[in-house]
Structure formats: C-alpha cells, structure tokens
Design a protein around this motif. Structure first.
Motif, PDB file in Angstrom:
ATOM      1  N   VAL A   1       5.014   9.068 -42.194  1.00  0.00           N
ATOM      2  CA  VAL A   1       4.500   7.724 -42.273  1.00  0.00           C
ATOM      3  C   VAL A   1       4.452   7.867 -43.901  1.00  0.00           C
ATOM      4  O   VAL A   1       4.255   8.606 -44.868  1.00  0.00           O
ATOM      5  CB  VAL A   1       2.811   7.501 -41.926  1.00  0.00           C
ATOM      6  CG1 VAL A   1       2.188   8.662 -42.717  1.00  0.00           C
ATOM      7  CG2 VAL A   1       2.469   6.397 -42.475  1.00  0.00           C
TER       8      VAL A   1
ATOM      9  N   THR B   1       3.066   5.965 -47.153  1.00  0.00           N
ATOM     10  CA  THR B   1       1.578   5.251 -47.649  1.00  0.00           C
ATOM     11  C   THR B   1       1.397   5.727 -49.057  1.00  0.00           C
ATOM     12  O   THR B   1       1.709   6.958 -49.539  1.00  0.00           O
ATOM     13  CB  THR B   1       0.511   5.843 -46.486  1.00  0.00           C
ATOM     14  OG1 THR B   1      -0.504   5.133 -47.065  1.00  0.00           O
ATOM     15  CG2 THR B   1       0.510   7.262 -46.880  1.00  0.00           C
TER      16      THR B   1
ATOM     17  N   SER C   1      -1.236  14.619 -38.743  1.00  0.00           N
ATOM     18  CA  SER C   1      -1.334  13.111 -38.668  1.00  0.00           C
ATOM     19  C   SER C   1      -0.143  12.760 -37.671  1.00  0.00           C
ATOM     20  O   SER C   1      -0.410  11.802 -36.893  1.00  0.00           O
ATOM     21  CB  SER C   1      -1.027  12.431 -39.946  1.00  0.00           C
ATOM     22  OG  SER C   1      -2.272  12.893 -40.946  1.00  0.00           O
TER      23      SER C   1
ATOM     24  N   THR D   1      -0.765  10.389 -34.530  1.00  0.00           N
ATOM     25  CA  THR D   1       0.067   9.226 -34.160  1.00  0.00           C
ATOM     26  C   THR D   1       0.929   9.118 -32.959  1.00  0.00           C
ATOM     27  O   THR D   1       0.918   8.073 -32.329  1.00  0.00           O
ATOM     28  CB  THR D   1       1.073   8.789 -35.623  1.00  0.00           C
ATOM     29  OG1 THR D   1       1.937   9.934 -35.771  1.00  0.00           O
ATOM     30  CG2 THR D   1      -0.190   8.750 -36.761  1.00  0.00           C
TER      31      THR D   1
ATOM     32  N   TYR E   1      -2.951   6.917 -32.265  1.00  0.00           N
ATOM     33  CA  TYR E   1      -3.872   6.552 -33.061  1.00  0.00           C
ATOM     34  C   TYR E   1      -2.817   5.998 -34.322  1.00  0.00           C
ATOM     35  O   TYR E   1      -1.898   6.470 -34.436  1.00  0.00           O
ATOM     36  CB  TYR E   1      -4.489   7.815 -33.841  1.00  0.00           C
ATOM     37  CG  TYR E   1      -5.549   8.234 -32.860  1.00  0.00           C
ATOM     38  CD1 TYR E   1      -6.876   7.751 -33.133  1.00  0.00           C
ATOM     39  CD2 TYR E   1      -5.396   9.458 -31.831  1.00  0.00           C
ATOM     40  CE1 TYR E   1      -7.888   8.096 -32.303  1.00  0.00           C
ATOM     41  CE2 TYR E   1      -6.508   9.714 -31.192  1.00  0.00           C
ATOM     42  CZ  TYR E   1      -7.772   8.923 -31.501  1.00  0.00           C
ATOM     43  OH  TYR E   1      -8.705   9.518 -30.458  1.00  0.00           O
ATOM     44  N   ASN E   2      -3.559   5.114 -34.892  1.00  0.00           N
ATOM     45  CA  ASN E   2      -3.027   4.492 -36.410  1.00  0.00           C
ATOM     46  C   ASN E   2      -3.673   5.207 -37.529  1.00  0.00           C
ATOM     47  O   ASN E   2      -4.631   5.369 -37.646  1.00  0.00           O
ATOM     48  CB  ASN E   2      -3.050   3.044 -36.215  1.00  0.00           C
ATOM     49  CG  ASN E   2      -2.285   2.245 -35.074  1.00  0.00           C
ATOM     50  OD1 ASN E   2      -1.178   2.614 -34.959  1.00  0.00           O
ATOM     51  ND2 ASN E   2      -2.923   1.396 -34.440  1.00  0.00           N
TER      52      ASN E   2
ATOM     53  N   ASP F   1      -5.006   4.622 -40.785  1.00  0.00           N
ATOM     54  CA  ASP F   1      -5.833   3.409 -41.385  1.00  0.00           C
ATOM     55  C   ASP F   1      -5.742   3.524 -42.976  1.00  0.00           C
ATOM     56  O   ASP F   1      -5.075   2.684 -43.687  1.00  0.00           O
ATOM     57  CB  ASP F   1      -7.257   3.103 -41.430  1.00  0.00           C
ATOM     58  CG  ASP F   1      -7.524   2.429 -39.824  1.00  0.00           C
ATOM     59  OD1 ASP F   1      -6.692   2.169 -38.926  1.00  0.00           O
ATOM     60  OD2 ASP F   1      -8.843   2.157 -39.643  1.00  0.00           O
TER      61      ASP F   1
ATOM     62  N   PHE G   1      -8.285   7.640 -39.019  1.00  0.00           N
ATOM     63  CA  PHE G   1      -7.558   7.046 -37.664  1.00  0.00           C
ATOM     64  C   PHE G   1      -8.517   6.201 -36.936  1.00  0.00           C
ATOM     65  O   PHE G   1      -9.462   6.445 -36.794  1.00  0.00           O
ATOM     66  CB  PHE G   1      -6.819   8.262 -37.151  1.00  0.00           C
ATOM     67  CG  PHE G   1      -6.144   9.152 -37.787  1.00  0.00           C
ATOM     68  CD1 PHE G   1      -4.642   8.984 -37.874  1.00  0.00           C
ATOM     69  CD2 PHE G   1      -6.488  10.141 -38.543  1.00  0.00           C
ATOM     70  CE1 PHE G   1      -3.908   9.861 -38.804  1.00  0.00           C
ATOM     71  CE2 PHE G   1      -5.882  11.155 -39.366  1.00  0.00           C
ATOM     72  CZ  PHE G   1      -4.397  10.986 -39.425  1.00  0.00           C
ATOM     73  N   THR G   2      -7.583   5.343 -36.335  1.00  0.00           N
ATOM     74  CA  THR G   2      -8.118   4.358 -35.231  1.00  0.00           C
ATOM     75  C   THR G   2      -7.374   4.289 -34.102  1.00  0.00           C
ATOM     76  O   THR G   2      -5.877   4.347 -34.343  1.00  0.00           O
ATOM     77  CB  THR G   2      -8.581   2.963 -35.854  1.00  0.00           C
ATOM     78  OG1 THR G   2      -7.546   2.241 -36.259  1.00  0.00           O
ATOM     79  CG2 THR G   2      -9.743   3.167 -36.683  1.00  0.00           C
ATOM     80  N   ARG G   3      -7.792   4.407 -32.942  1.00  0.00           N
ATOM     81  CA  ARG G   3      -6.980   4.128 -31.673  1.00  0.00           C
ATOM     82  C   ARG G   3      -6.473   2.613 -31.558  1.00  0.00           C
ATOM     83  O   ARG G   3      -7.208   1.635 -31.980  1.00  0.00           O
ATOM     84  CB  ARG G   3      -7.692   4.406 -30.408  1.00  0.00           C
ATOM     85  CG  ARG G   3      -7.613   5.659 -30.223  1.00  0.00           C
ATOM     86  CD  ARG G   3      -8.318   6.133 -28.676  1.00  0.00           C
ATOM     87  NE  ARG G   3      -7.341   6.136 -27.755  1.00  0.00           N
ATOM     88  CZ  ARG G   3      -6.497   7.301 -27.602  1.00  0.00           C
ATOM     89  NH1 ARG G   3      -6.915   8.416 -28.204  1.00  0.00           N
ATOM     90  NH2 ARG G   3      -5.705   7.593 -26.745  1.00  0.00           N
TER      91      ARG G   3
END
Length: 419
Positions: free
Chosen positions: A113, A115, A386, A390, A394-395, A397, A417-419
């Motif tokens: 990812v 970021t 992570s 993912t 999960y994403n 955030d 992280f959020t689902r």
C-alpha cells in the motif's frame, strides 16, 4: 577494507544503502546523497548478498548532517561506538524525514500500500534537542565497577558519567544515589527507572536495581497518564515493560482512544479486545472513556503485567468491565473467549517487535471486528501484518507515526483498519 561510497537512500535499522561494484552495502552513520569513506565490516564473505560498514570520513556532506550531540554514540572512527543513538549524526528535521521514508517504504514494499505517513514529535523534544527523554535506562558495571556501555565490535566497556538520552531527573537521581561513582560488582546489570515528573527525595517512587535486587526505591512504580482529560494511575514493575519516552504513554493512549471512539459511532455497549495489553496502558482509558457499558477482554503474556493490569482496573473502578487474561495471544484466542466477549466491536493491539503475525490477524478477522487499531514498534512487522489484514478484508484508513525515540532509528506507528 576502506571503500568510497555514494549513499543512495535510507534503509531500515538506522542504515543507508549504497553500492560497491554492483554489490549492495548498508552503511551506518551515513545520509542519502553523501559521498563517504566506509570501513567494511569483516569478515567479508564472497557469497553474501550484501556488505555492511560504517562511515569513517565524510567527503560530501548532506545538509541534514550535524555534529553528534552525544559523541561516544557516533562512529567508531570518531571515538564513538557505544550504540543507543544511531541517528545522532542527523538533524531533528532530518530524523523525522528518515523515519517517514522508512515507514512509507516498508508499507509499500511489504504492505503493498502506498500511503503518506506523517510523523509527530513529542512535545518538548525539539527544545531538548532530542535529548533527555528516557525514563528508564539499562547499563552494566565495567571491570572497575562503574556504569558502562559496550563499544560495538569489541568487548570494551565505556564508562559513562551521565546518560544524555535519559531525563534530567533520572540523571540527577543517578548522581544522588552515587551510581556514576561506581563501586558496583563488575558485570552487574544496572537498571534505573524514574516515572515522569518524579524527583528523587520526594518519595520512593523510583528504582535502582542491581542484578535482580532493588537497591533503592521500590519495584512497583506508579505512573500517571492523562488521557482524554482524565488522569489514570498505573502500577508497573520497575523491571518490566513500559513506554520509555516521558510523553509516550499519553501520546499513544490519546491517539488510540481517539481512533477507536471516532469509529464506534453510537454503539452503546461496545466489546473491545486489547491484545498484548501489558499492565493496561490502553485498557484503562478504553474501559473508562468509550461508554459506561463497555466490556473488554485484555490478553497479555506476562503474568506479572496481568496481575498489575487487574490491580489497575480495580483502582480505576472498571474491573467489572474487564476480563484480564494471561497467556499467549494466539493460543488464548484459539481456546475461545466467553461468548459475550467473542464478537468485538474494536480490537486494539500492541504486539512485540516481531508483530502479531498471520494467525492472530486471521483470528481478528474471524471475530468480525469492524475496527482494528494496531500500534507497532517495527515498521516491517506492521507492513507484513497490514498486508495480511487487507487480504482478509480490511481497509487501511490511515497510518500515523510518532517519534518517541529521538536520536535512534526506532519509530512507533499507529495504523487504523476498518472492514
């Protein structure tokens, strides 16, 4: 062997990357863009994929290079080598840039990812020029009985008369206790611990431990941390784990609480897991500030820390809301939690340097937790976990890094992280 290297970029573990005849070399005390002379570590194995070495001379310096604030922690060739401050040659802004680059690179390479990761410095560190932040230090008595640190690549002990990374109060405590004067049995491990804001002479809330014996102060220390405007009191073992930066407990706990609270929305009776929970740094404010009906499961491997967590929740008046379990996190989750705690609305975890690893990540995903707040002390471990999270739905955030280890390559990171 001495070589000349053009330094290319930051690497992990406080090193930078260059090349010698096409072979990678990781260089200590370098900075990107510099031209440096390097002493290559011996022995050199022809089949190794990379070399390591240390700067002996700077031919073209980076704008971020500064004279080491603590010279004996600098390069061996300059009379240093004691370790403990491997970014002592880097300006404070340069240290933030270094840590940001490393976290972002690891998240990209291992976490898959890309970021931007802001890095926050603790209040007061800039004024202190990156020094005087540790509330705990570990030394060893040299052959003359003086507190010392080992010089890298040798058995030599370097006696010290102060520890510039430790708080001024802790240094004063060591002076008042006569620690710097020596007289300690050679080879004895020395631990000094002084909670933030404490001063020796105002009570016994400090510890001098020689070997396994408390020689002054006491083993059970009291720490006070302000979270969400409320003071929380913790009993912690002087020999055990506690965040060592004077501001770190409050900085991290407030960040975790904000991340969880903002995502729980209107949940009136949230269930929260606190994994690798120690003596309850996050447990107390999570149980107290996320609602009167919050129910928690905390899991920690150290039985001493769990006993203290239970004591701390009782003092805080939230013991009825917290089930504090002692044991390996993966095994404890696999054995099953009480039904009322089996479906968390949020999971907070602060694993050791190796990370939570895939099995714990899978257990979190199987629980259905919609929110995961992951505190990490190693960017590579965070990035690997992570990637696992993912893959499990999960994403990410956001990621926020905290420079609570000035003058060192270490960095603490919060990923949400959020689902």
């Amino acid at each position: 062997m001495q070589v000349t290297v053009r330094v290319e970029r930051y690497a992990d573990q406080g090193r930078c990357v260059g090349h010698i005849d096409g072979q990678v070399i990781f260089v200590r005390f370098a900075l990107p863009g510099e031209l440096v002379e390097v002493n290559v570590d011996l022995p050199i194995r022809s089949k190794r994929r990379f070399l390591t070495g240390e700067v002996t001379r700077v031919l073209e310096a980076s704008p971020e290079r500064v004279d080491p604030a603590w010279p004996i922690a600098g390069p061996l060739a300059w009379g240093g080598g004691v370790g403990g401050a491997d970014l002592v040659h880097v300006s404070l802004p340069g240290q933030l840039a270094w840590k940001q680059a490393v976290v972002q690179e690891q998240m990209s390479r291992l976490g898959h990812v890309d970021t931007t990761v802001p890095v926050v410095r603790a209040a007061g560190d800039e004024e202190r020029k990156g020094l005087y932040w540790r509330t705990r230090i570990d030394l060893i008595a040299d052959e003359s009985g003086r507190p010392s640190m080992r010089r890298r690549e040798s058995h030599e002990r370097v006696a010290i008369e102060e520890m510039p990374l430790a708080t001024r109060e802790l240094n004063d405590m060591a002076s008042q206790l006569g620690v710097w004067n020596g007289g300690i049995e050679p080879g004895t491990p020395i631990r000094l611990a002084l909670p933030q804001h404490e001063r020796i002479g105002q009570g016994d809330n400090f510890a001098l431990i020689l070997g396994k014996k408390v020689k002054a102060g006491r083993r059970k220390l009291e720490e006070v941390v302000t979270v969400g405007g409320q003071d929380f009191t913790y009993e912690v073992d002087a020999s055990g784990f506690w965040q060592i930066h004077r501001q770190a407990p409050a900085l991290l706990a407030n960040a975790v609480i904000e991340a969880v609270q903002s995502r729980l929305n209107t949940e009136k009776s949230p269930v929260i897991w606190d994994l690798y929970s120690g003596s309850g740094l996050f447990t107390l404010p999570l149980a107290s500030l996320t609602g009167p009906n919050t129910r928690m499961a905390s899991i920690e491997g150290s039985r001493i820390a769990v006993a203290q967590a239970r004591h701390n929740t009782q003092v805080a008046g939230v013991s009825g809301n917290v089930t504090a379990l002692a044991g390996d996190v993966a095994k404890t989750l696999a054995s099953g939690l009480p039904k009322e705690l089996s479906r968390p609305d949020a999971v907070v975890l602060d694993p050791p340097r190796a990370g939570a690893k895939a099995e714990v990540c899978r257990q979190i995903a199987r629980s259905g937790a919609p929110i995961v707040a992951y505190v990490a002390c190693d960017p590579a471990s965070l990035a690997r976990d992570s990637a696992t999270l993912t893959e499990l739905g999960y994403n990410l955030d956001y990621v926020q890094a905290f420079d609570i280890y000035p003058m060192t390559h270490h960095v603490e990171t919060l990923a949400v992280f959020t689902r």
